[in-house]
Scaffold this motif. Structure first.
Motif, PDB file in Angstrom:
ATOM      1  N   GLY A  57       0.720  -1.287   0.150  1.00 44.65           N
ATOM      2  CA  GLY A  57      -0.014   0.010   0.162  1.00 44.65           C
ATOM      3  C   GLY A  57       0.889   1.399  -0.123  1.00 44.65           C
ATOM      4  N   ALA A  58       2.193   1.213   0.199  1.00 45.20           N
ATOM      5  CA  ALA A  58       3.003   2.297   0.024  1.00 45.20           C
ATOM      6  C   ALA A  58       2.734   3.382  -1.196  1.00 45.20           C
ATOM      7  CB  ALA A  58       4.394   1.991   0.313  1.00 45.20           C
ATOM      8  N   PRO A  59       2.822   4.286  -1.136  1.00 48.03           N
ATOM      9  CA  PRO A  59       2.202   5.207  -2.536  1.00 48.03           C
ATOM     10  C   PRO A  59       3.515   4.985  -3.471  1.00 48.03           C
ATOM     11  CG  PRO A  59       2.263   6.715  -0.323  1.00 48.03           C
ATOM     12  CD  PRO A  59       2.696   5.170  -0.070  1.00 48.03           C
ATOM     13  N   GLY A  60       2.834   4.454  -4.540  1.00 46.17           N
ATOM     14  CA  GLY A  60       3.475   4.083  -5.769  1.00 46.17           C
ATOM     15  C   GLY A  60       4.214   2.883  -5.966  1.00 46.17           C
ATOM     16  N   SER A  61       3.833   2.091  -4.837  1.00 47.70           N
ATOM     17  CA  SER A  61       4.253   0.627  -4.796  1.00 47.70           C
ATOM     18  C   SER A  61       3.259  -0.244  -5.440  1.00 47.70           C
ATOM     19  CB  SER A  61       4.402   0.212  -3.402  1.00 47.70           C
ATOM     20  OG  SER A  61       3.282  -0.039  -2.495  1.00 47.70           O
ATOM     21  N   TYR A  62       3.819  -1.364  -6.066  1.00 44.04           N
ATOM     22  CA  TYR A  62       2.938  -2.537  -6.723  1.00 44.04           C
ATOM     23  C   TYR A  62       3.574  -3.734  -6.655  1.00 44.04           C
ATOM     24  CZ  TYR A  62      -0.346  -4.781  -9.685  1.00 44.04           C
ATOM     25  OH  TYR A  62      -1.377  -5.675  -9.989  1.00 44.04           O
ATOM     26  N   ALA A  63       2.954  -4.750  -6.103  1.00 45.33           N
ATOM     27  CA  ALA A  63       3.709  -5.807  -6.072  1.00 45.33           C
ATOM     28  C   ALA A  63       3.178  -6.713  -7.129  1.00 45.33           C
ATOM     29  CB  ALA A  63       3.155  -6.812  -4.806  1.00 45.33           C
ATOM     30  N   PHE A  64       4.066  -7.015  -8.325  1.00 42.19           N
ATOM     31  CA  PHE A  64       3.660  -7.715  -9.462  1.00 42.19           C
ATOM     32  C   PHE A  64       3.561  -9.192  -9.066  1.00 42.19           C
ATOM     33  CE2 PHE A  64       3.941  -4.644 -12.955  1.00 42.19           C
ATOM     34  CZ  PHE A  64       4.331  -3.327 -12.475  1.00 42.19           C
ATOM     35  N   ALA A  65       3.244  -9.939 -10.069  1.00 45.07           N
ATOM     36  CA  ALA A  65       3.243 -11.254  -9.840  1.00 45.07           C
ATOM     37  C   ALA A  65       4.337 -11.813  -9.777  1.00 45.07           C
ATOM     38  CB  ALA A  65       2.297 -12.068 -10.880  1.00 45.07           C
ATOM     39  N   GLU A  66       4.894 -12.765  -8.848  1.00 54.18           N
ATOM     40  CA  GLU A  66       6.189 -13.263  -8.783  1.00 54.18           C
ATOM     41  C   GLU A  66       6.535 -14.032  -9.977  1.00 54.18           C
ATOM     42  OE1 GLU A  66       6.893 -15.191  -5.057  1.00 54.18           O
ATOM     43  OE2 GLU A  66       6.250 -13.410  -4.050  1.00 54.18           O
ATOM     44  N   ASP A  67       5.678 -14.498 -10.614  1.00 51.90           N
ATOM     45  CA  ASP A  67       6.119 -15.450 -11.833  1.00 51.90           C
ATOM     46  C   ASP A  67       5.744 -14.983 -13.118  1.00 51.90           C
ATOM     47  OD1 ASP A  67       3.195 -15.677 -11.372  1.00 51.90           O
ATOM     48  OD2 ASP A  67       3.033 -17.122 -12.725  1.00 51.90           O
ATOM     49  N   ALA A  68       5.806 -13.429 -13.152  1.00 46.98           N
ATOM     50  CA  ALA A  68       5.470 -12.700 -14.124  1.00 46.98           C
ATOM     51  C   ALA A  68       6.688 -12.919 -15.288  1.00 46.98           C
ATOM     52  CB  ALA A  68       5.188 -11.206 -13.797  1.00 46.98           C
ATOM     53  N   VAL A  69       6.323 -13.274 -16.585  1.00 49.71           N
ATOM     54  CA  VAL A  69       7.142 -13.377 -17.707  1.00 49.71           C
ATOM     55  C   VAL A  69       7.268 -11.994 -18.356  1.00 49.71           C
ATOM     56  CG1 VAL A  69       7.682 -14.531 -19.731  1.00 49.71           C
ATOM     57  CG2 VAL A  69       6.469 -15.725 -18.093  1.00 49.71           C
ATOM     58  N   ARG A  70       8.393 -11.583 -18.543  1.00 52.91           N
ATOM     59  CA  ARG A  70       8.581 -10.164 -19.300  1.00 52.91           C
ATOM     60  C   ARG A  70       8.113 -10.436 -20.913  1.00 52.91           C
ATOM     61  NH1 ARG A  70       9.875  -5.326 -17.272  1.00 52.91           N
ATOM     62  NH2 ARG A  70      11.033  -5.547 -15.403  1.00 52.91           N
ATOM     63  N   ALA A  71       7.426  -9.489 -21.198  1.00 56.41           N
ATOM     64  CA  ALA A  71       6.650  -9.387 -22.711  1.00 56.41           C
ATOM     65  C   ALA A  71       6.894  -8.076 -23.086  1.00 56.41           C
ATOM     66  CB  ALA A  71       5.447 -10.131 -22.614  1.00 56.41           C
ATOM     67  N   ALA A  72       7.757  -7.861 -24.158  1.00 57.45           N
ATOM     68  CA  ALA A  72       8.072  -6.771 -24.759  1.00 57.45           C
ATOM     69  C   ALA A  72       6.638  -6.193 -25.912  1.00 57.45           C
ATOM     70  CB  ALA A  72       9.164  -6.735 -25.667  1.00 57.45           C
ATOM     71  N   GLY A  73       5.979  -5.183 -25.471  1.00 57.54           N
ATOM     72  CA  GLY A  73       4.950  -4.753 -26.607  1.00 57.54           C
ATOM     73  C   GLY A  73       5.559  -4.405 -27.780  1.00 57.54           C
ATOM     74  N   ALA A  74       4.833  -4.600 -28.712  1.00 51.34           N
ATOM     75  CA  ALA A  74       5.576  -4.310 -30.220  1.00 51.34           C
ATOM     76  C   ALA A  74       5.009  -3.005 -30.664  1.00 51.34           C
ATOM     77  CB  ALA A  74       5.239  -5.448 -31.254  1.00 51.34           C
ATOM     78  N   GLN A  75       5.569  -2.381 -31.515  1.00 47.61           N
ATOM     79  CA  GLN A  75       5.064  -1.147 -32.073  1.00 47.61           C
ATOM     80  C   GLN A  75       3.999  -1.375 -33.411  1.00 47.61           C
ATOM     81  OE1 GLN A  75       8.308   1.335 -33.124  1.00 47.61           O
ATOM     82  NE2 GLN A  75       8.819   2.259 -31.242  1.00 47.61           N
ATOM     83  N   SER A  76       4.294  -2.607 -33.837  1.00 43.72           N
ATOM     84  CA  SER A  76       3.434  -3.095 -34.990  1.00 43.72           C
ATOM     85  C   SER A  76       2.660  -4.410 -34.740  1.00 43.72           C
ATOM     86  CB  SER A  76       4.131  -3.350 -36.157  1.00 43.72           C
ATOM     87  OG  SER A  76       3.482  -3.943 -37.336  1.00 43.72           O
TER      88      SER A  76
END
Length: 412
Positions: free
Chosen positions: A16-35
């Protein structure tokens, strides 16, 4: 959790700290494409972490069959040091088929308070809609973008993103195609009794379980707290949020001090309530919702249509940063009165398995977690964590996770 090695570690910050967010620990990195031509494919049952640029859309691919309903959610997390933004600043999520036809569009923003915090929007490929064009098997494209990157006060920096994909199988046989017309729409009496301390979590994946009862926490200006409530088929959930008086000498008035949002098990927005604050006791109640039913998805009202599945519902409470200007940076007492009415019923007969498994069910373990406040996120989050593993490995990993949970009864 034992599956953290599958992806990026979560942001280590106080819940709950301002600006904090706990992402899913198993989150896989995914790069969004411009196209769309370069869009990285997303898989149902996985959590992804990505980046949303200040300008321009990012695209992701999604392979779907011709019978499942698909849900894609995106949670945007602005920079921790962002203090104010545009009223219209936020995110837009859209889902299109390979021909460019729109399946669904959703937006979410900071609202009138202009207080930056994690915001979530979702899009649905719903095969139950007779008018839907998006029923063919094939590649679909998820697009995420800022709603007003050039607005006055809009953040010029990149935001973090958490993406989640869930699929729901069709029914074994066709059931009602109209939402129930009769249900108890009377405003329920808020739950009474003494409040029990229950600290909120810092993200969807680290949300604190709540059952029916009165729950107390302290929320700082600019911070966001996450909770879960198990709601089974045939049950109605209602929530009243209260801001308690402060001991300070501050005087003022914040029209949109507390923003309480309810999301369904696939992180689709259901309802919200804003609570004003002047330093004294204030309260607000979510709109009355119908019992959870599969047929609700055919309702003309989006709020009713969102109460379409059983599972873990999410409560997200954000206290506007503006509150600190009038009442200081200290915490404000927050009380949540949660009521879950109705006897749990058997759900519809699905012709297949949801991905992740168990996302549309409420188990005894979920109910125990809600009663005890133990670490979790429900069956859905356990399944999401092991969604990329084989069936045998998933079973072993699941048993391991429940063992860890059993040994860590006092969190989050």
């Amino acid at each position: 959790m034992i599956l953290a090695a599958l992806g990026a570690p979560p942001v280590q910050a106080a819940p709950g700290a301002p600006g904090s967010y706990a992402f899913a620990e198993d989150a896989v990195r995914a790069a969004g494409a411009q196209s769309t031509a370069d869009a990285q494919p997303l898989e149902a049952g996985r959590a992804y972490r990505s980046t949303l640029p200040a300008r321009g859309p990012v695209h992701y691919g999604l392979r779907l069959d011709d019978s499942s309903t698909a849900y894609v959610s995106a949670t945007a997390v602005p920079p921790a040091d962002l203090r104010a933004s545009s009223v219209t600043d936020g995110i837009k999520v859209s889902l299109r088929d390979s021909r460019g036809r729109s399946c669904d569009v959703d937006t979410a923003g900071f609202g009138a308070a202009r207080s930056p915090h994690p915001v979530t929007a979702s899009a649905v490929r719903d095969v139950s809609r007779r008018t839907s064009l998006c029923k063919e098997a094939g590649t679909y494209f998820v697009t995420v973008e800022r709603t007003d990157p050039d607005g006055e006060g809009a953040s010029p920096r990149d935001w973090d993103l958490e993406l989640a994909v869930v699929t729901e199988p069709p029914l074994e046989r066709e059931e009602a195609t109209r939402a129930p017309r009769e249900w108890n729409s009377a405003s329920p009496e808020p739950v009474g009794g003494a409040a029990e301390r229950r600290a909120g979590g810092a993200g969807f994946a680290r949300a604190t379980p709540l059952g029916e009862g009165v729950w107390r926490d302290d929320v700082h200006p600019g911070s966001t707290l996450f909770y879960t409530v198990p709601v089974d088929w045939g049950q109605q959930v209602s929530v009243t949020a209260e801001l308690g008086s402060t001991d300070g000498d501050g005087k003022g008035f914040v029209a949109a001090a507390l923003d309480l949002d309810l999301y369904n098990p696939v992180r689709g927005h259901v309802a919200d309530v804003r609570v004003a604050y002047d330093g004294g006791q204030k309260a607000g109640t979510l709109p009355v919702l119908p019992p959870v039913a599969h047929a609700n998805r055919h309702a003309a009202t989006a709020r009713i249509g969102a109460v379409r599945t059983a599972g873990t519902y999410y409560l997200v409470a954000h206290l506007a940063a503006e509150v600190a200007d009038d009442f200081g940076t200290g915490p404000v007492p927050l009380t949540l009165r949660v009521r879950v009415e109705g006897t749990a019923q058997h759900g519809p007969a699905y012709a297949g398995q949801a991905v992740p498994p168990g996302v549309f069910t409420v188990t005894e373990a979920d109910r125990r977690a809600a009663d005890e406040g133990t670490e979790g996120g429900g069956t859905a989050m356990l399944a999401l964590a092991v969604g990329g593993l084989g069936a045998g490995s998933a079973l072993l990993a699941g048993l391991g996770v429940w063992t860890v949970v059993a040994r860590r009864r006092a969190t989050p």
